[in-house]
Design an enzyme around this catalytic site. Sequence first.
Site, mmCIF file in Angstrom:
data_model
loop_
_atom_site.group_PDB
_atom_site.id
_atom_site.type_symbol
_atom_site.label_atom_id
_atom_site.label_comp_id
_atom_site.label_asym_id
_atom_site.label_seq_id
_atom_site.Cartn_x
_atom_site.Cartn_y
_atom_site.Cartn_z
ATOM 1 N N ARG A 99 0.853 -1.183 0.000
ATOM 2 C CA ARG A 99 0.000 0.000 0.000
ATOM 3 C C ARG A 99 0.892 1.237 0.000
ATOM 4 O O ARG A 99 1.704 1.427 0.900
ATOM 5 C CB ARG A 99 -0.907 -0.007 1.244
ATOM 6 C CG ARG A 99 -1.723 1.244 1.384
ATOM 7 C CD ARG A 99 -2.718 1.190 2.539
ATOM 8 N NE ARG A 99 -3.311 2.503 2.681
ATOM 9 C CZ ARG A 99 -3.040 3.366 3.652
ATOM 10 N NH1 ARG A 99 -2.207 3.047 4.640
ATOM 11 N NH2 ARG A 99 -3.593 4.544 3.669
ATOM 12 N N HIS A 143 -2.522 11.043 0.615
ATOM 13 C CA HIS A 143 -1.972 10.833 1.960
ATOM 14 C C HIS A 143 -1.271 12.142 2.356
ATOM 15 O O HIS A 143 -0.064 12.181 2.559
ATOM 16 C CB HIS A 143 -1.026 9.630 1.959
ATOM 17 C CG HIS A 143 -0.761 9.034 3.310
ATOM 18 N ND1 HIS A 143 -0.953 7.695 3.603
ATOM 19 C CD2 HIS A 143 -0.289 9.583 4.449
ATOM 20 C CE1 HIS A 143 -0.610 7.453 4.859
ATOM 21 N NE2 HIS A 143 -0.192 8.588 5.395
ATOM 22 N N GLU A 188 -6.998 8.819 6.265
ATOM 23 C CA GLU A 188 -7.228 9.508 7.544
ATOM 24 C C GLU A 188 -7.646 10.973 7.374
ATOM 25 O O GLU A 188 -6.909 11.887 7.781
ATOM 26 C CB GLU A 188 -5.967 9.413 8.418
ATOM 27 C CG GLU A 188 -5.538 7.985 8.698
ATOM 28 C CD GLU A 188 -4.286 7.903 9.579
ATOM 29 O OE1 GLU A 188 -3.736 8.948 9.958
ATOM 30 O OE2 GLU A 188 -3.857 6.785 9.897
ATOM 31 N N ASN A 314 -7.081 2.171 10.042
ATOM 32 C CA ASN A 314 -5.745 2.339 10.628
ATOM 33 C C ASN A 314 -5.911 2.379 12.139
ATOM 34 O O ASN A 314 -6.624 3.228 12.667
ATOM 35 C CB ASN A 314 -5.104 3.648 10.166
ATOM 36 C CG ASN A 314 -4.783 3.646 8.677
ATOM 37 O OD1 ASN A 314 -4.925 2.623 8.000
ATOM 38 N ND2 ASN A 314 -4.361 4.778 8.163
ATOM 39 N N TYR A 316 -3.830 2.211 15.917
ATOM 40 C CA TYR A 316 -2.595 2.202 16.704
ATOM 41 C C TYR A 316 -2.860 2.087 18.195
ATOM 42 O O TYR A 316 -2.139 1.413 18.915
ATOM 43 C CB TYR A 316 -1.787 3.488 16.442
ATOM 44 C CG TYR A 316 -1.259 3.528 15.025
ATOM 45 C CD1 TYR A 316 -0.003 3.016 14.724
ATOM 46 C CD2 TYR A 316 -2.029 4.032 13.986
ATOM 47 C CE1 TYR A 316 0.482 3.014 13.424
ATOM 48 C CE2 TYR A 316 -1.555 4.045 12.674
ATOM 49 C CZ TYR A 316 -0.302 3.526 12.409
ATOM 50 O OH TYR A 316 0.169 3.512 11.123
ATOM 51 N N GLU A 373 -3.295 0.024 8.270
ATOM 52 C CA GLU A 373 -2.081 0.389 9.020
ATOM 53 C C GLU A 373 -2.197 -0.131 10.437
ATOM 54 O O GLU A 373 -3.253 -0.009 11.075
ATOM 55 C CB GLU A 373 -1.895 1.919 9.128
ATOM 56 C CG GLU A 373 -1.542 2.603 7.843
ATOM 57 C CD GLU A 373 -1.360 4.113 8.025
ATOM 58 O OE1 GLU A 373 -1.078 4.573 9.150
ATOM 59 O OE2 GLU A 373 -1.514 4.817 7.018
HETATM 60 O O1 IFM Z 1 2.942 7.687 9.831
HETATM 61 C C1 IFM Z 1 1.568 7.761 10.023
HETATM 62 C C2 IFM Z 1 0.829 7.571 8.717
HETATM 63 O O2 IFM Z 1 1.244 8.479 7.762
HETATM 64 C C3 IFM Z 1 -0.652 7.748 8.920
HETATM 65 N N1 IFM Z 1 -1.116 6.919 10.001
HETATM 66 C C4 IFM Z 1 -0.402 6.939 11.244
HETATM 67 C C5 IFM Z 1 1.074 6.706 10.992
HETATM 68 C C6 IFM Z 1 1.848 6.703 12.317
HETATM 69 O O3 IFM Z 1 1.683 7.925 12.951
#
Ligand code: IFM
Length: 466
Positions: A99, A143, A188, A314, A316, A373
Amino acid sequence: MQSGAVPVLGEPGEAEFELPAATSADVFPSDFTWGASTSAYQVEGAAAADGRLPSIWDTFSHTPGAILNGDNGDVACDHYHRWREDVALLAQLGTGAYRFSVSWPRILPNGTGPVNAKGLDWYERLVDGLLECGIQPWLTLYHWDLPQPLEDAGGWPNRATADAFVRFAEVVASRLGDRIHTWMTLNEPWCSAFLGYQLGMHAPGRRDDALALRAAHTLLLAHGRATQALRGIVTGARVGIVLNPTPVQPATPTEADAAAARRADGYFNRWFLDPLFGRGYPADMLEAVAPLFTPPSDSDLRSIGTHIDVLGINYYRPTVVRAKPGAYLGFEEAPPDAEPVTAMDWVVRPEGLRELLVRINHDYPVPPMAITENGAAYTDAAPTDGQLHDPERIRYLAGHVDAVAQAISAGVPVTGYFVWSFLDNFEWAWGYGSRFGLVHVDYATQQRTIKDSGRWYQRLIAQQTA
Ligand code: IFM
Protein backbone atom coordinates in the site's frame (compact mmCIF):
# COMPACT_ATOMS: atom_id res chain seq x y z
CA MET A 1 3.96 -14.59 -3.18
CA GLN A 2 7.72 -14.92 -3.14
CA SER A 3 8.39 -16.75 0.10
CA GLY A 4 9.00 -20.07 -1.64
CA ALA A 5 11.95 -18.48 -3.41
CA VAL A 6 13.80 -17.14 -0.40
CA PRO A 7 14.92 -18.64 2.89
CA VAL A 8 12.55 -17.86 5.73
CA LEU A 9 14.53 -16.00 8.34
CA GLY A 10 14.21 -16.55 12.05
CA GLU A 11 14.43 -19.97 13.55
CA PRO A 12 11.32 -21.81 14.69
CA GLY A 13 11.47 -22.14 18.44
CA GLU A 14 13.19 -18.82 19.02
CA ALA A 15 10.89 -17.16 21.51
CA GLU A 16 11.09 -13.75 19.90
CA PHE A 17 9.92 -15.19 16.59
CA GLU A 18 6.89 -16.98 17.94
CA LEU A 19 3.78 -16.48 15.85
CA PRO A 20 0.46 -15.51 17.42
CA ALA A 21 -1.60 -18.49 18.55
CA ALA A 22 -4.45 -17.54 16.24
CA THR A 23 -2.32 -17.93 13.14
CA SER A 24 -2.12 -21.68 13.56
CA ALA A 25 -5.87 -22.05 13.97
CA ASP A 26 -6.98 -21.51 10.37
CA VAL A 27 -8.69 -18.24 11.21
CA PHE A 28 -7.28 -16.28 8.30
CA PRO A 29 -8.64 -17.40 4.94
CA SER A 30 -6.12 -18.37 2.26
CA ASP A 31 -6.95 -15.26 0.22
CA PHE A 32 -6.34 -12.94 3.20
CA THR A 33 -4.04 -10.06 2.14
CA TRP A 34 -0.82 -9.64 4.13
CA GLY A 35 0.85 -6.37 3.24
CA ALA A 36 2.89 -3.39 4.29
CA SER A 37 2.23 0.34 3.87
CA THR A 38 4.03 3.60 3.20
CA SER A 39 3.06 7.01 1.87
CA ALA A 40 4.64 9.24 -0.75
CA TYR A 41 5.95 12.15 1.27
CA GLN A 42 7.20 9.88 4.04
CA VAL A 43 9.43 7.71 1.84
CA GLU A 44 9.94 9.04 -1.66
CA GLY A 45 12.28 12.01 -1.16
CA ALA A 46 13.32 13.43 -4.56
CA ALA A 47 11.30 16.50 -3.64
CA ALA A 48 12.31 18.53 -6.69
CA ALA A 49 12.90 15.69 -9.17
CA ASP A 50 11.27 15.40 -12.57
CA GLY A 51 8.94 18.36 -12.28
CA ARG A 52 7.55 17.83 -8.78
CA LEU A 53 6.63 21.10 -7.05
CA PRO A 54 6.05 21.69 -3.31
CA SER A 55 3.14 20.33 -1.37
CA ILE A 56 1.87 21.71 1.92
CA TRP A 57 4.19 19.27 3.67
CA ASP A 58 7.27 20.68 1.90
CA THR A 59 6.24 24.14 3.07
CA PHE A 60 5.33 23.04 6.59
CA SER A 61 8.41 20.90 7.17
CA HIS A 62 10.62 23.82 6.15
CA THR A 63 8.89 26.10 8.64
CA PRO A 64 11.18 26.64 11.65
CA GLY A 65 9.90 24.86 14.73
CA ALA A 66 7.23 22.80 12.96
CA ILE A 67 9.05 19.44 12.95
CA LEU A 68 11.16 17.78 15.64
CA ASN A 69 14.86 18.37 14.97
CA GLY A 70 14.00 20.47 11.90
CA ASP A 71 13.62 17.30 9.78
CA ASN A 72 11.92 17.33 6.39
CA GLY A 73 11.00 14.92 3.59
CA ASP A 74 13.40 16.26 0.93
CA VAL A 75 15.32 12.97 0.81
CA ALA A 76 13.46 10.66 3.23
CA CYS A 77 14.16 7.02 2.20
CA ASP A 78 14.95 8.04 -1.37
CA HIS A 79 12.37 5.48 -2.43
CA TYR A 80 11.96 7.45 -5.67
CA HIS A 81 15.42 6.31 -6.76
CA ARG A 82 15.66 3.06 -4.78
CA TRP A 83 12.25 1.61 -5.56
CA ARG A 84 13.68 -1.47 -7.29
CA GLU A 85 15.64 -2.44 -4.19
CA ASP A 86 12.55 -1.74 -2.08
CA VAL A 87 10.26 -3.87 -4.23
CA ALA A 88 12.82 -6.67 -3.96
CA LEU A 89 12.69 -6.31 -0.16
CA LEU A 90 8.89 -6.47 -0.18
CA ALA A 91 9.17 -9.63 -2.27
CA GLN A 92 11.71 -11.05 0.17
CA LEU A 93 9.34 -10.42 3.06
CA GLY A 94 6.68 -12.25 1.09
CA THR A 95 4.11 -9.46 1.20
CA GLY A 96 1.13 -10.07 -1.04
CA ALA A 97 0.35 -6.36 -1.33
CA TYR A 98 2.05 -3.00 -1.02
CA ARG A 99 0.00 0.00 0.00
CA PHE A 100 1.55 3.25 -1.19
CA SER A 101 0.24 6.72 -2.03
CA VAL A 102 0.58 8.87 -5.10
CA SER A 103 2.18 12.27 -4.72
CA TRP A 104 -0.35 14.74 -6.13
CA PRO A 105 2.38 17.39 -6.77
CA ARG A 106 4.32 14.88 -8.90
CA ILE A 107 1.32 14.31 -11.16
CA LEU A 108 -0.24 17.78 -11.21
CA PRO A 109 2.50 20.02 -9.82
CA ASN A 110 0.16 22.98 -9.48
CA GLY A 111 -2.76 20.91 -8.26
CA THR A 112 -4.68 21.70 -11.43
CA GLY A 113 -3.46 22.46 -14.94
CA PRO A 114 -0.93 20.45 -16.94
CA VAL A 115 -0.17 16.83 -16.12
CA ASN A 116 3.47 15.99 -15.43
CA ALA A 117 4.10 12.89 -17.55
CA LYS A 118 7.32 12.04 -15.70
CA GLY A 119 5.42 11.71 -12.45
CA LEU A 120 2.94 9.26 -13.95
CA ASP A 121 5.78 7.34 -15.61
CA TRP A 122 7.40 6.79 -12.22
CA TYR A 123 4.27 5.31 -10.66
CA GLU A 124 3.78 3.13 -13.71
CA ARG A 125 7.30 1.72 -13.27
CA LEU A 126 6.65 1.10 -9.57
CA VAL A 127 3.33 -0.63 -10.24
CA ASP A 128 4.76 -2.78 -13.02
CA GLY A 129 7.69 -3.70 -10.78
CA LEU A 130 5.32 -4.79 -8.03
CA LEU A 131 3.15 -6.83 -10.37
CA GLU A 132 6.20 -8.58 -11.81
CA CYS A 133 6.95 -9.76 -8.25
CA GLY A 134 3.38 -10.87 -7.67
CA ILE A 135 2.70 -8.02 -5.23
CA GLN A 136 -0.70 -6.33 -5.52
CA PRO A 137 -0.51 -2.55 -5.56
CA TRP A 138 -3.01 -0.91 -3.17
CA LEU A 139 -3.05 2.70 -4.21
CA THR A 140 -4.01 5.61 -1.95
CA LEU A 141 -4.66 8.81 -3.84
CA TYR A 142 -4.27 11.29 -1.00
CA HIS A 143 -1.97 10.83 1.96
CA TRP A 144 -1.74 14.49 3.00
CA ASP A 145 0.49 16.11 0.35
CA LEU A 146 -1.81 18.77 -1.08
CA PRO A 147 -0.10 20.82 -3.82
CA GLN A 148 0.83 24.16 -2.27
CA PRO A 149 -0.97 26.26 -4.95
CA LEU A 150 -4.24 24.62 -3.89
CA GLU A 151 -3.60 25.58 -0.28
CA ASP A 152 -2.83 29.11 -1.43
CA ALA A 153 -6.28 29.12 -3.05
CA GLY A 154 -7.95 28.14 0.24
CA GLY A 155 -6.94 24.49 0.73
CA TRP A 156 -9.40 21.84 1.89
CA PRO A 157 -11.86 24.35 3.36
CA ASN A 158 -12.37 25.54 -0.23
CA ARG A 159 -14.93 23.41 -2.15
CA ALA A 160 -12.95 23.87 -5.37
CA THR A 161 -10.30 21.57 -3.89
CA ALA A 162 -12.80 18.71 -4.25
CA ASP A 163 -13.05 19.43 -7.99
CA ALA A 164 -9.26 19.41 -8.26
CA PHE A 165 -9.10 16.10 -6.39
CA VAL A 166 -11.59 14.46 -8.72
CA ARG A 167 -9.48 15.50 -11.70
CA PHE A 168 -6.36 14.12 -9.98
CA ALA A 169 -8.18 10.83 -9.41
CA GLU A 170 -9.25 10.71 -13.07
CA VAL A 171 -5.72 11.38 -14.32
CA VAL A 172 -4.21 8.62 -12.18
CA ALA A 173 -7.00 6.15 -12.93
CA SER A 174 -6.76 6.75 -16.67
CA ARG A 175 -3.09 5.77 -16.59
CA LEU A 176 -3.01 2.99 -13.98
CA GLY A 177 -6.59 1.72 -13.96
CA ASP A 178 -5.76 -1.30 -16.09
CA ARG A 179 -3.32 -2.56 -13.45
CA ILE A 180 -4.69 -1.55 -10.09
CA HIS A 181 -7.69 -3.17 -8.50
CA THR A 182 -7.79 -1.56 -5.05
CA TRP A 183 -8.12 2.21 -4.83
CA MET A 184 -8.27 4.21 -1.63
CA THR A 185 -9.31 7.83 -2.02
CA LEU A 186 -8.11 9.43 1.22
CA ASN A 187 -5.94 8.42 4.12
CA GLU A 188 -7.23 9.51 7.54
CA PRO A 189 -9.27 12.59 6.63
CA TRP A 190 -9.58 13.31 10.37
CA CYS A 191 -5.85 14.10 10.42
CA SER A 192 -5.97 16.23 7.26
CA ALA A 193 -8.85 18.29 8.63
CA PHE A 194 -8.26 18.49 12.37
CA LEU A 195 -4.49 18.07 12.81
CA GLY A 196 -3.98 20.31 9.78
CA TYR A 197 -6.59 23.06 10.15
CA GLN A 198 -7.65 22.97 13.81
CA LEU A 199 -4.67 21.89 15.92
CA GLY A 200 -1.87 23.24 13.72
CA MET A 201 0.23 20.13 14.30
CA HIS A 202 0.25 19.03 10.66
CA ALA A 203 0.42 20.93 7.39
CA PRO A 204 -0.82 23.51 6.65
CA GLY A 205 -0.55 24.38 10.36
CA ARG A 206 -3.79 26.33 10.72
CA ARG A 207 -5.70 26.71 14.02
CA ASP A 208 -9.32 27.42 13.25
CA ASP A 209 -12.27 25.23 14.35
CA ALA A 210 -14.62 26.37 11.59
CA LEU A 211 -12.01 25.94 8.85
CA ALA A 212 -11.31 22.41 10.08
CA LEU A 213 -14.99 21.45 9.91
CA ARG A 214 -15.23 22.82 6.39
CA ALA A 215 -12.03 20.99 5.45
CA ALA A 216 -13.48 17.70 6.75
CA HIS A 217 -16.59 18.24 4.66
CA THR A 218 -14.69 19.03 1.46
CA LEU A 219 -12.50 15.98 2.03
CA LEU A 220 -15.54 13.71 2.38
CA LEU A 221 -17.16 15.29 -0.66
CA ALA A 222 -13.96 14.81 -2.65
CA HIS A 223 -13.91 11.16 -1.57
CA GLY A 224 -17.50 10.51 -2.66
CA ARG A 225 -17.15 12.23 -6.01
CA ALA A 226 -13.77 10.62 -6.74
CA THR A 227 -15.23 7.20 -5.89
CA GLN A 228 -17.86 7.72 -8.58
CA ALA A 229 -15.25 8.97 -11.06
CA LEU A 230 -12.97 5.98 -10.42
CA ARG A 231 -15.82 3.55 -11.00
CA GLY A 232 -16.51 5.25 -14.34
CA ILE A 233 -12.91 4.76 -15.47
CA VAL A 234 -11.71 1.50 -13.89
CA THR A 235 -13.82 -1.52 -14.67
CA GLY A 236 -14.26 -3.67 -11.60
CA ALA A 237 -12.35 -1.26 -9.34
CA ARG A 238 -12.56 -1.88 -5.63
CA VAL A 239 -12.80 1.60 -4.14
CA GLY A 240 -12.68 2.67 -0.52
CA ILE A 241 -11.41 5.14 2.03
CA VAL A 242 -8.98 4.76 4.93
CA LEU A 243 -10.06 6.08 8.34
CA ASN A 244 -8.30 6.17 11.70
CA PRO A 245 -11.15 5.48 14.11
CA THR A 246 -10.27 4.94 17.73
CA PRO A 247 -12.10 3.33 20.63
CA VAL A 248 -12.81 6.12 23.10
CA GLN A 249 -12.92 5.44 26.84
CA PRO A 250 -13.83 7.83 29.65
CA ALA A 251 -10.98 8.40 32.12
CA THR A 252 -13.34 7.86 35.07
CA PRO A 253 -16.87 6.45 35.46
CA THR A 254 -18.27 9.92 36.19
CA GLU A 255 -21.16 11.21 34.13
CA ALA A 256 -19.07 14.17 32.98
CA ASP A 257 -16.35 11.93 31.56
CA ALA A 258 -18.90 9.60 29.96
CA ALA A 259 -20.46 12.59 28.17
CA ALA A 260 -16.99 13.77 27.17
CA ALA A 261 -16.28 10.32 25.70
CA ARG A 262 -19.50 10.42 23.69
CA ARG A 263 -18.52 13.80 22.20
CA ALA A 264 -14.97 12.59 21.52
CA ASP A 265 -16.42 9.55 19.74
CA GLY A 266 -18.45 11.96 17.61
CA TYR A 267 -15.36 14.01 16.84
CA PHE A 268 -12.98 11.15 15.98
CA ASN A 269 -15.31 8.49 14.64
CA ARG A 270 -18.97 9.26 13.95
CA TRP A 271 -18.28 12.56 12.13
CA PHE A 272 -16.76 10.42 9.36
CA LEU A 273 -18.49 7.03 9.62
CA ASP A 274 -22.07 8.36 9.78
CA PRO A 275 -22.01 10.38 6.53
CA LEU A 276 -19.94 7.74 4.71
CA PHE A 277 -22.65 5.20 5.46
CA GLY A 278 -25.49 7.46 4.34
CA ARG A 279 -26.66 8.85 7.67
CA GLY A 280 -25.47 12.43 7.30
CA TYR A 281 -23.56 14.09 10.11
CA PRO A 282 -24.54 12.95 13.62
CA ALA A 283 -27.28 15.16 15.09
CA ASP A 284 -25.62 15.55 18.51
CA MET A 285 -22.43 16.74 16.86
CA LEU A 286 -24.21 19.12 14.49
CA GLU A 287 -25.80 20.66 17.55
CA ALA A 288 -22.45 20.87 19.36
CA VAL A 289 -20.73 22.66 16.47
CA ALA A 290 -23.80 24.62 15.33
CA PRO A 291 -22.30 28.11 15.29
CA LEU A 292 -19.27 26.89 13.34
CA PHE A 293 -20.72 24.63 10.66
CA THR A 294 -23.66 25.00 8.29
CA PRO A 295 -25.28 21.62 7.59
CA PRO A 296 -24.58 20.72 3.96
CA SER A 297 -27.06 20.00 1.19
CA ASP A 298 -28.67 16.61 0.64
CA SER A 299 -26.86 16.40 -2.64
CA ASP A 300 -23.46 16.67 -0.90
CA LEU A 301 -24.53 14.03 1.61
CA ARG A 302 -25.63 11.70 -1.18
CA SER A 303 -22.20 12.04 -2.81
CA ILE A 304 -20.43 11.36 0.49
CA GLY A 305 -22.59 8.30 1.07
CA THR A 306 -21.60 6.73 -2.27
CA HIS A 307 -21.22 2.99 -1.80
CA ILE A 308 -17.68 1.82 -1.02
CA ASP A 309 -16.29 -1.67 -1.60
CA VAL A 310 -13.70 -1.70 1.17
CA LEU A 311 -13.15 0.24 4.38
CA GLY A 312 -9.54 0.74 5.46
CA ILE A 313 -8.95 0.91 9.19
CA ASN A 314 -5.74 2.34 10.63
CA TYR A 315 -5.39 1.42 14.27
CA TYR A 316 -2.59 2.20 16.70
CA ARG A 317 -4.12 2.88 20.12
CA PRO A 318 -7.30 3.66 22.02
CA THR A 319 -8.10 7.16 23.27
CA VAL A 320 -8.91 7.99 26.88
CA VAL A 321 -10.64 11.32 27.48
CA ARG A 322 -11.93 13.39 30.36
CA ALA A 323 -14.25 16.35 30.61
CA LYS A 324 -12.68 19.77 30.20
CA PRO A 325 -15.18 22.62 30.38
CA GLY A 326 -14.30 25.37 27.94
CA ALA A 327 -12.29 23.14 25.58
CA TYR A 328 -13.56 22.45 22.04
CA LEU A 329 -16.42 19.97 22.54
CA GLY A 330 -15.66 20.01 26.26
CA PHE A 331 -13.08 17.23 26.44
CA GLU A 332 -9.35 16.61 26.45
CA GLU A 333 -7.22 13.53 25.99
CA ALA A 334 -6.03 12.04 29.28
CA PRO A 335 -2.34 11.09 29.58
CA PRO A 336 -1.49 7.40 29.10
CA ASP A 337 -2.25 5.22 32.11
CA ALA A 338 -0.09 2.38 33.44
CA GLU A 339 -0.24 0.15 30.38
CA PRO A 340 2.88 -0.27 28.19
CA VAL A 341 3.46 2.59 25.79
CA THR A 342 5.50 2.93 22.61
CA ALA A 343 8.33 5.41 22.09
CA MET A 344 5.68 7.96 21.13
CA ASP A 345 3.84 7.40 24.41
CA TRP A 346 1.03 5.60 22.64
CA VAL A 347 -0.71 3.04 24.84
CA VAL A 348 -0.40 -0.54 23.58
CA ARG A 349 -3.84 -2.13 23.70
CA PRO A 350 -4.50 -4.79 21.05
CA GLU A 351 -8.00 -5.52 22.44
CA GLY A 352 -8.88 -2.00 21.33
CA LEU A 353 -8.58 -3.17 17.73
CA ARG A 354 -10.93 -6.11 18.26
CA GLU A 355 -13.45 -3.89 20.07
CA LEU A 356 -13.26 -1.28 17.34
CA LEU A 357 -13.82 -3.76 14.52
CA VAL A 358 -16.72 -5.43 16.31
CA ARG A 359 -18.31 -2.07 17.06
CA ILE A 360 -17.99 -0.70 13.50
CA ASN A 361 -19.34 -3.93 12.07
CA HIS A 362 -22.26 -3.78 14.50
CA ASP A 363 -23.09 -0.10 14.03
CA TYR A 364 -22.64 0.35 10.27
CA PRO A 365 -23.46 -1.56 7.08
CA VAL A 366 -19.77 -2.01 6.33
CA PRO A 367 -18.20 -3.64 3.29
CA PRO A 368 -15.20 -5.90 3.92
CA MET A 369 -12.62 -4.09 6.03
CA ALA A 370 -8.83 -4.17 5.82
CA ILE A 371 -6.43 -3.09 8.52
CA THR A 372 -4.52 -0.70 6.28
CA GLU A 373 -2.08 0.39 9.02
CA ASN A 374 -0.97 -1.03 12.33
CA GLY A 375 2.43 -0.78 13.95
CA ALA A 376 4.57 0.85 16.59
CA ALA A 377 7.53 3.19 16.97
CA TYR A 378 10.27 1.99 19.31
CA THR A 379 13.75 3.31 19.89
CA ASP A 380 15.60 0.76 17.79
CA ALA A 381 19.33 0.42 18.23
CA ALA A 382 21.42 0.67 15.08
CA PRO A 383 21.78 -2.66 13.25
CA THR A 384 24.80 -4.79 14.10
CA ASP A 385 26.13 -7.38 11.65
CA GLY A 386 23.01 -7.01 9.53
CA GLN A 387 20.67 -7.64 12.46
CA LEU A 388 18.35 -5.49 14.50
CA HIS A 389 16.50 -6.95 17.46
CA ASP A 390 13.11 -5.32 18.08
CA PRO A 391 11.17 -7.72 20.32
CA GLU A 392 8.75 -5.03 21.50
CA ARG A 393 7.58 -4.40 17.93
CA ILE A 394 7.11 -8.14 17.37
CA ARG A 395 5.03 -8.34 20.55
CA TYR A 396 2.98 -5.35 19.44
CA LEU A 397 2.31 -6.80 15.99
CA ALA A 398 1.58 -10.30 17.29
CA GLY A 399 -0.96 -8.95 19.78
CA HIS A 400 -2.75 -7.01 17.08
CA VAL A 401 -2.76 -9.86 14.58
CA ASP A 402 -4.36 -11.92 17.33
CA ALA A 403 -6.95 -9.19 17.86
CA VAL A 404 -7.80 -9.25 14.14
CA ALA A 405 -8.18 -13.03 14.35
CA GLN A 406 -10.57 -12.64 17.26
CA ALA A 407 -12.64 -10.12 15.32
CA ILE A 408 -12.81 -12.46 12.33
CA SER A 409 -13.86 -15.31 14.62
CA ALA A 410 -16.60 -13.03 15.95
CA GLY A 411 -17.92 -12.65 12.41
CA VAL A 412 -16.33 -9.34 11.38
CA PRO A 413 -15.39 -9.29 7.68
CA VAL A 414 -11.68 -8.40 7.70
CA THR A 415 -9.83 -9.34 4.54
CA GLY A 416 -6.39 -7.82 4.94
CA TYR A 417 -3.72 -6.60 7.33
CA PHE A 418 -0.94 -4.14 6.49
CA VAL A 419 1.94 -3.29 8.80
CA TRP A 420 2.83 0.36 9.20
CA SER A 421 5.40 0.62 8.03
CA PHE A 422 7.40 -1.24 5.42
CA LEU A 423 10.36 1.15 5.92
CA ASP A 424 11.36 3.50 8.72
CA ASN A 425 10.35 6.89 7.39
CA PHE A 426 9.52 10.57 7.96
CA GLU A 427 7.01 10.48 10.81
CA TRP A 428 5.46 13.91 10.13
CA ALA A 429 5.81 16.31 13.09
CA TRP A 430 7.97 13.71 14.86
CA GLY A 431 10.55 13.68 12.05
CA TYR A 432 12.92 10.74 11.62
CA GLY A 433 13.30 9.89 15.32
CA SER A 434 10.18 7.70 15.40
CA ARG A 435 10.89 4.45 13.58
CA PHE A 436 7.95 2.24 12.63
CA GLY A 437 9.61 0.09 9.94
CA LEU A 438 9.88 -3.64 9.45
CA VAL A 439 13.02 -2.54 7.64
CA HIS A 440 15.53 -0.19 9.24
CA VAL A 441 16.76 2.72 7.12
CA ASP A 442 20.13 4.32 7.82
CA TYR A 443 19.32 7.80 6.57
CA ALA A 444 22.98 8.76 6.12
CA THR A 445 23.79 5.85 3.79
CA GLN A 446 20.26 4.74 2.77
CA GLN A 447 21.27 1.20 3.77
CA ARG A 448 18.24 -1.02 4.44
CA THR A 449 18.33 -3.78 7.10
CA ILE A 450 15.45 -6.15 7.75
CA LYS A 451 14.64 -6.01 11.47
CA ASP A 452 13.69 -9.07 13.49
CA SER A 453 10.07 -7.87 13.17
CA GLY A 454 10.45 -8.05 9.39
CA ARG A 455 11.78 -11.59 9.70
CA TRP A 456 8.92 -12.46 12.03
CA TYR A 457 6.40 -11.04 9.56
CA GLN A 458 8.07 -13.01 6.79
CA ARG A 459 7.57 -16.21 8.81
CA LEU A 460 3.98 -15.35 9.53
CA ILE A 461 3.19 -14.73 5.87
CA ALA A 462 5.02 -17.87 4.79
CA GLN A 463 3.04 -19.89 7.33
CA GLN A 464 -0.27 -18.36 6.27
CA THR A 465 0.27 -18.73 2.56
CA ALA A 466 1.98 -22.13 2.51
O1 IFM B 1 2.94 7.69 9.83
C1 IFM B 1 1.57 7.76 10.02
C2 IFM B 1 0.83 7.57 8.72
O2 IFM B 1 1.24 8.48 7.76
C3 IFM B 1 -0.65 7.75 8.92
N1 IFM B 1 -1.12 6.92 10.00
C4 IFM B 1 -0.40 6.94 11.24
C5 IFM B 1 1.07 6.71 10.99
C6 IFM B 1 1.85 6.70 12.32
O3 IFM B 1 1.68 7.92 12.95
